[in-house]
Design a protein around this motif. Structure first.
Motif, PDB file in Angstrom:
ATOM      1  N   TRP A 101      28.952  23.393  70.933  1.00 32.07           N
ATOM      2  CA  TRP A 101      28.019  24.780  71.743  1.00 32.07           C
ATOM      3  C   TRP A 101      28.744  26.017  72.330  1.00 32.07           C
ATOM      4  O   TRP A 101      28.265  26.930  72.446  1.00 32.07           O
ATOM      5  N   ASP A 102      29.326  24.326  73.449  1.00 34.02           N
ATOM      6  CA  ASP A 102      30.178  26.038  74.192  1.00 34.02           C
ATOM      7  C   ASP A 102      30.720  26.438  74.017  1.00 34.02           C
ATOM      8  O   ASP A 102      31.223  27.573  73.843  1.00 34.02           O
ATOM      9  N   GLU A 103      31.964  26.413  73.439  1.00 33.37           N
ATOM     10  CA  GLU A 103      33.685  26.516  72.692  1.00 33.37           C
ATOM     11  C   GLU A 103      34.178  26.194  71.274  1.00 33.37           C
ATOM     12  O   GLU A 103      34.110  27.044  70.355  1.00 33.37           O
ATOM     13  N   LEU A 151      28.297  17.299  71.647  1.00 29.95           N
ATOM     14  CA  LEU A 151      27.872  18.322  70.699  1.00 29.95           C
ATOM     15  C   LEU A 151      27.233  19.660  72.488  1.00 29.95           C
ATOM     16  O   LEU A 151      27.695  20.977  71.154  1.00 29.95           O
ATOM     17  N   HIS A 152      27.567  19.104  73.542  1.00 30.57           N
ATOM     18  CA  HIS A 152      27.365  20.499  74.213  1.00 30.57           C
ATOM     19  C   HIS A 152      28.742  20.717  74.070  1.00 30.57           C
ATOM     20  O   HIS A 152      28.851  22.567  73.879  1.00 30.57           O
ATOM     21  N   SER A 153      30.095  20.313  74.309  1.00 31.63           N
ATOM     22  CA  SER A 153      31.354  21.135  73.660  1.00 31.63           C
ATOM     23  C   SER A 153      30.891  22.292  72.546  1.00 31.63           C
ATOM     24  O   SER A 153      32.109  23.297  72.653  1.00 31.63           O
ATOM     25  N   HIS A 193      21.907  31.463  77.036  1.00 35.34           N
ATOM     26  CA  HIS A 193      22.225  31.988  75.010  1.00 35.34           C
ATOM     27  C   HIS A 193      22.508  31.063  74.869  1.00 35.34           C
ATOM     28  O   HIS A 193      22.281  30.948  73.178  1.00 35.34           O
ATOM     29  N   GLN A 194      22.983  30.047  75.163  1.00 35.70           N
ATOM     30  CA  GLN A 194      24.539  28.765  74.585  1.00 35.70           C
ATOM     31  C   GLN A 194      22.753  27.706  74.809  1.00 35.70           C
ATOM     32  O   GLN A 194      22.098  27.968  75.437  1.00 35.70           O
ATOM     33  N   PRO A 195      22.352  26.759  73.389  1.00 34.59           N
ATOM     34  CA  PRO A 195      21.029  26.473  73.433  1.00 34.59           C
ATOM     35  C   PRO A 195      21.092  25.104  74.264  1.00 34.59           C
ATOM     36  O   PRO A 195      20.193  24.966  74.879  1.00 34.59           O
ATOM     37  N   LEU A 196      22.341  25.074  73.874  1.00 34.08           N
ATOM     38  CA  LEU A 196      21.806  23.844  74.605  1.00 34.08           C
ATOM     39  C   LEU A 196      22.291  23.645  76.577  1.00 34.08           C
ATOM     40  O   LEU A 196      22.090  22.424  77.052  1.00 34.08           O
ATOM     41  N   HIS A 197      21.708  24.777  76.875  1.00 36.39           N
ATOM     42  CA  HIS A 197      22.248  25.191  78.311  1.00 36.39           C
ATOM     43  C   HIS A 197      20.566  24.834  78.583  1.00 36.39           C
ATOM     44  O   HIS A 197      20.275  25.194  80.145  1.00 36.39           O
ATOM     45  N   VAL A 198      19.928  25.581  77.446  1.00 36.07           N
ATOM     46  CA  VAL A 198      18.264  24.963  78.345  1.00 36.07           C
ATOM     47  C   VAL A 198      17.760  23.727  77.327  1.00 36.07           C
ATOM     48  O   VAL A 198      17.242  23.441  76.161  1.00 36.07           O
ATOM     49  N   ALA A 223      33.852  25.148  80.352  1.00 37.13           N
ATOM     50  CA  ALA A 223      33.563  26.112  81.041  1.00 37.13           C
ATOM     51  C   ALA A 223      32.517  27.034  80.058  1.00 37.13           C
ATOM     52  O   ALA A 223      32.509  28.250  80.156  1.00 37.13           O
ATOM     53  N   ASP A 224      31.503  26.615  80.206  1.00 34.68           N
ATOM     54  CA  ASP A 224      30.024  26.923  79.523  1.00 34.68           C
ATOM     55  C   ASP A 224      30.702  27.490  78.105  1.00 34.68           C
ATOM     56  O   ASP A 224      31.281  26.833  77.556  1.00 34.68           O
ATOM     57  N   TRP A 225      30.055  28.309  77.649  1.00 36.12           N
ATOM     58  CA  TRP A 225      29.610  29.724  76.477  1.00 36.12           C
ATOM     59  C   TRP A 225      31.776  28.923  76.294  1.00 36.12           C
ATOM     60  O   TRP A 225      32.011  29.454  75.466  1.00 36.12           O
TER      61      TRP A 225
HETATM   62 ZN    ZN Z   1      28.212  24.463  78.877  1.00 32.91          ZN
END
Ligand code: ZN
Ligand code: ADE
Ligand code: ZN
Length: 257
Positions: A166-168, A162-164, A135-140, A20-22
């Motif tokens: 940073w997401d949560e 790594l995405h996970s 504002h979640q850096p890995l979404h850019v 779920a993103d952030w």
């Molecule tokens: Zn995400």
């Protein structure tokens, strides 16, 4: 329906739902912070559109509709990817849209006197979420590894990506509620708030991109991340949540003010 059947459906949904993103906590903190900075006029207009629901509550809506095929056109709106040696302007745009375009589209629909209340409410919920994602850096991020989704690492010994993280994972490790995270913003000075409020959506996106590059420069594939990583990035995560919340209020006060 038998209780065990209902229970198994619940468990399947609970364990197979996509990331779920952030993360819910991050998105809710962003919504909660924004709520604090709304003008009276904007607060009233938003309450009417959302039938009294808070920004924190609706902040996760865009993730909740992801599993519904009827909304699949919105899936690419959660992120923007371009190679590290390029820029958003110079790289060919995705035909399906991206996070930057999505934010402009939501603002446009909310400002348009001809759109309906339902259209406005839908795009307001998306906007609250997408400013969090911005504002979640890995979404850019970069398309090569799908914004770090294919960048395998360990988190306190357990395999993840790594995405996970940073997401949560970092946020969840604080074991703070979204309102506790939102409280942090109260310690900002007037000068800091003014600095955060400045700039454009493009500037905010480029700030995330800078952080994304820094993250790739300081993380290795397969690395076991833990307390050291949390310590290294605590301030960045806190600041990104604060910035997301305050900047969301800037857009909403402009739209509804
Ligand atoms: Zn995400
Ligand atoms: N899927 C592909 N790229 C992505 C990104 N940067 N963030 C989230 N999901 C993605
Ligand atoms: Zn998202």
């Amino acid at each position: 329906m038998r209780p065990w059947f209902i229970l198994s459906i619940f468990l399947i949904v609970a364990f197979t739902s996509s990331a779920a993103d952030w993360g819910r906590t991050g998105h809710r903190a962003t919504g909660e912070i924004a709520q604090e900075y709304l003008t009276k006029k904007a607060k009233r207009a938003i309450e009417a559109l959302l039938d009294g629901k808070s920004l924190a509550l609706v902040s996760t809506y865009a993730d909740e509709i992801k599993s519904d095929a009827a909304y699949k056109e919105y899936a690419p709106w959660h992120y923007v990817n371009f190679p590290f040696n390029s820029s958003y302007d110079t790289h060919p745009k995705s035909e399906k849209g991206d996070l930057y375009m999505a934010i402009l589209k939501c603002v446009e629909i909310l400002k348009d006197a001809k759109t309906t209340k339902d259209q406005k409410a839908f795009h307001l919920k998306l906007l609250v979420h997408f400013i969090g994602d911005l504002h979640q850096p890995l979404h850019v991020g970069i398309a090569d590894d799908r914004g770090g989704n294919q960048f395998q690492v360990r988190w306190f010994g357990e395999g993840t990506n790594l995405h996970s993280v940073w997401d949560e994972k970092i946020i969840d490790s604080y074991e703070m509620s979204y309102s506790e995270l939102a409280e942090n913003t109260k310690h900002l000075s007037k000068v800091e708030i003014k600095q955060i409020r400045s700039g454009t959506v493009m500037d905010w996106m480029n700030e995330s991109r800078k952080l994304c590059i820094q993250i790739y420069d300081t993380t290795t594939v397969g690395e076991d991340l833990g307390y050291g990583y949390m310590y290294q990035y605590t301030t960045v995560v806190r600041q990104q949540l604060q910035k997301g919340g305050i900047r969301l209020s800037v857009l909403l006060n402009d739209i509804f003010g």
